[in-house]
Scaffold this motif. Sequence first.
Motif, short mmCIF file in Angstrom:
data_model
loop_
_atom_site.label_atom_id
_atom_site.label_comp_id
_atom_site.label_asym_id
_atom_site.label_seq_id
_atom_site.Cartn_x
_atom_site.Cartn_y
_atom_site.Cartn_z
N PRO A 31 44.86 27.04 37.81
CA PRO A 31 44.72 28.39 37.24
C PRO A 31 43.52 29.14 37.82
CG PRO A 31 45.30 26.85 35.52
CD PRO A 31 45.03 26.04 36.75
N ALA A 32 42.41 28.46 38.04
CA ALA A 32 41.23 29.12 38.61
C ALA A 32 41.51 29.61 40.03
CB ALA A 32 40.04 28.17 38.61
N ALA A 33 42.20 28.80 40.83
CA ALA A 33 42.50 29.19 42.21
C ALA A 33 43.46 30.37 42.25
CB ALA A 33 43.08 28.00 42.97
N LEU A 34 44.46 30.37 41.39
CA LEU A 34 45.40 31.50 41.43
C LEU A 34 44.77 32.77 40.88
CD1 LEU A 34 47.06 32.19 38.52
CD2 LEU A 34 48.00 29.98 39.06
N ALA A 35 43.84 32.66 39.93
CA ALA A 35 43.11 33.84 39.44
C ALA A 35 42.25 34.42 40.55
CB ALA A 35 42.27 33.47 38.22
N ARG A 36 41.61 33.55 41.34
CA ARG A 36 40.81 34.02 42.48
C ARG A 36 41.68 34.73 43.50
NH1 ARG A 36 38.12 29.11 41.68
NH2 ARG A 36 39.40 28.07 43.25
N ARG A 37 42.86 34.18 43.76
CA ARG A 37 43.75 34.80 44.75
C ARG A 37 44.21 36.18 44.28
NH1 ARG A 37 49.04 32.36 47.78
NH2 ARG A 37 49.56 34.30 48.85
N PRO A 89 20.96 54.06 34.20
CA PRO A 89 20.88 52.60 34.28
C PRO A 89 22.28 51.98 34.29
CG PRO A 89 20.52 53.30 32.02
CD PRO A 89 20.66 54.56 32.85
N ASP A 90 22.34 50.70 34.69
CA ASP A 90 23.65 50.05 34.82
C ASP A 90 24.38 49.88 33.49
OD1 ASP A 90 22.20 47.94 33.77
OD2 ASP A 90 22.66 46.54 35.37
N THR A 91 23.69 50.06 32.40
CA THR A 91 24.36 50.00 31.10
C THR A 91 25.30 51.20 30.91
OG1 THR A 91 22.47 51.08 30.05
CG2 THR A 91 22.57 48.67 29.94
N ALA A 92 25.17 52.20 31.77
CA ALA A 92 26.05 53.37 31.72
C ALA A 92 27.23 53.27 32.69
CB ALA A 92 25.25 54.64 32.00
N ASP A 93 27.34 52.13 33.42
CA ASP A 93 28.46 51.94 34.34
C ASP A 93 29.79 52.10 33.61
OD1 ASP A 93 26.70 51.30 36.39
OD2 ASP A 93 27.16 49.14 36.36
N ILE A 94 30.77 52.63 34.32
CA ILE A 94 32.13 52.71 33.78
C ILE A 94 32.91 51.53 34.35
CG2 ILE A 94 34.26 54.07 33.63
CD1 ILE A 94 31.86 55.38 32.25
N LEU A 95 33.42 50.71 33.46
CA LEU A 95 34.21 49.54 33.83
C LEU A 95 35.67 49.77 33.49
CD1 LEU A 95 31.75 47.00 32.28
CD2 LEU A 95 32.17 47.24 34.70
N ALA A 96 36.53 49.01 34.13
CA ALA A 96 37.96 49.05 33.82
C ALA A 96 38.48 47.62 33.72
CB ALA A 96 38.72 49.81 34.89
N GLU A 97 39.42 47.46 32.83
CA GLU A 97 40.12 46.18 32.69
C GLU A 97 41.51 46.35 33.30
OE1 GLU A 97 42.09 43.49 29.16
OE2 GLU A 97 40.29 44.64 28.69
N TYR A 98 41.81 45.53 34.29
CA TYR A 98 43.13 45.55 34.94
C TYR A 98 43.91 44.33 34.52
CZ TYR A 98 41.83 49.39 37.99
OH TYR A 98 41.46 50.62 38.48
N GLU A 99 45.19 44.52 34.28
CA GLU A 99 46.09 43.40 34.00
C GLU A 99 46.94 43.20 35.25
OE1 GLU A 99 48.35 44.29 30.49
OE2 GLU A 99 46.69 43.77 29.19
N ILE A 100 46.87 41.99 35.78
CA ILE A 100 47.61 41.64 36.98
C ILE A 100 48.74 40.71 36.59
CG2 ILE A 100 47.50 40.37 39.17
CD1 ILE A 100 44.53 41.03 39.25
N ASP A 101 49.93 40.99 37.08
CA ASP A 101 51.04 40.06 36.97
C ASP A 101 51.15 39.34 38.30
OD1 ASP A 101 51.83 40.69 34.33
OD2 ASP A 101 52.83 42.49 35.06
N ALA A 102 51.12 38.01 38.25
CA ALA A 102 51.15 37.20 39.46
C ALA A 102 52.27 36.16 39.35
CB ALA A 102 49.81 36.50 39.67
N ASP A 103 52.78 35.75 40.52
CA ASP A 103 53.81 34.71 40.52
C ASP A 103 53.15 33.34 40.36
OD1 ASP A 103 52.77 33.99 43.02
OD2 ASP A 103 54.50 34.73 44.15
N GLU A 104 53.93 32.30 40.49
CA GLU A 104 53.44 30.93 40.28
C GLU A 104 52.32 30.54 41.24
OE1 GLU A 104 54.31 28.51 38.01
OE2 GLU A 104 55.52 30.00 36.99
N ARG A 105 52.26 31.17 42.40
CA ARG A 105 51.25 30.85 43.41
C ARG A 105 50.04 31.78 43.35
NH1 ARG A 105 52.30 26.01 44.78
NH2 ARG A 105 54.44 25.65 45.36
N GLY A 106 50.06 32.75 42.42
CA GLY A 106 48.94 33.66 42.29
C GLY A 106 49.06 34.92 43.13
N ARG A 107 50.23 35.12 43.74
CA ARG A 107 50.45 36.34 44.52
C ARG A 107 50.73 37.49 43.59
NH1 ARG A 107 53.80 32.57 48.15
NH2 ARG A 107 55.13 32.77 46.34
N LEU A 108 50.02 38.59 43.77
CA LEU A 108 50.15 39.75 42.92
C LEU A 108 51.56 40.34 43.04
CD1 LEU A 108 47.46 42.35 42.36
CD2 LEU A 108 49.69 43.16 43.04
#
Length: 109
Positions: free
Chosen positions: A27-33, A72-91
């Motif tokens: 799971p860690a490797a496919l999340a990195r990919r 300051p960096d506390t004012a950074d705008i962040l985004a949460e992305y949801e990725i759908d990946a196959d069994e091998r971690g390919r987006l």
Amino acid sequence: MAEQAARGASNGRRGSARPQRTAKPSPAALARRASAELAELLGRDPEGVISLERTDDGWRIGIEVVETRRIPDTADILAEYEIDADERGRLVGYRRARRYTRGATKDDR
């Protein structure tokens, strides 16, 4: 004689021409990919993996990305992305789920 040569070429074993299966990535490797593929699409480096869940077709991975850096960096705008990946971690698909300032919680909306 020709039969022996043909058998020798395949080591006389049935099924030796079958492709070997490779181990599924962790799971860690496919999340990195998937994170790397998202970074390539967005042109921004991910801050980190914030969720990982198994789906019927593969995996859904939550990635946090800085969309706008501020001082300051506390004012950074962040985004949460949801990725759908196959069994091998390919987006196979992604979407921006939400935007927020650094340090904000989901309850702050």
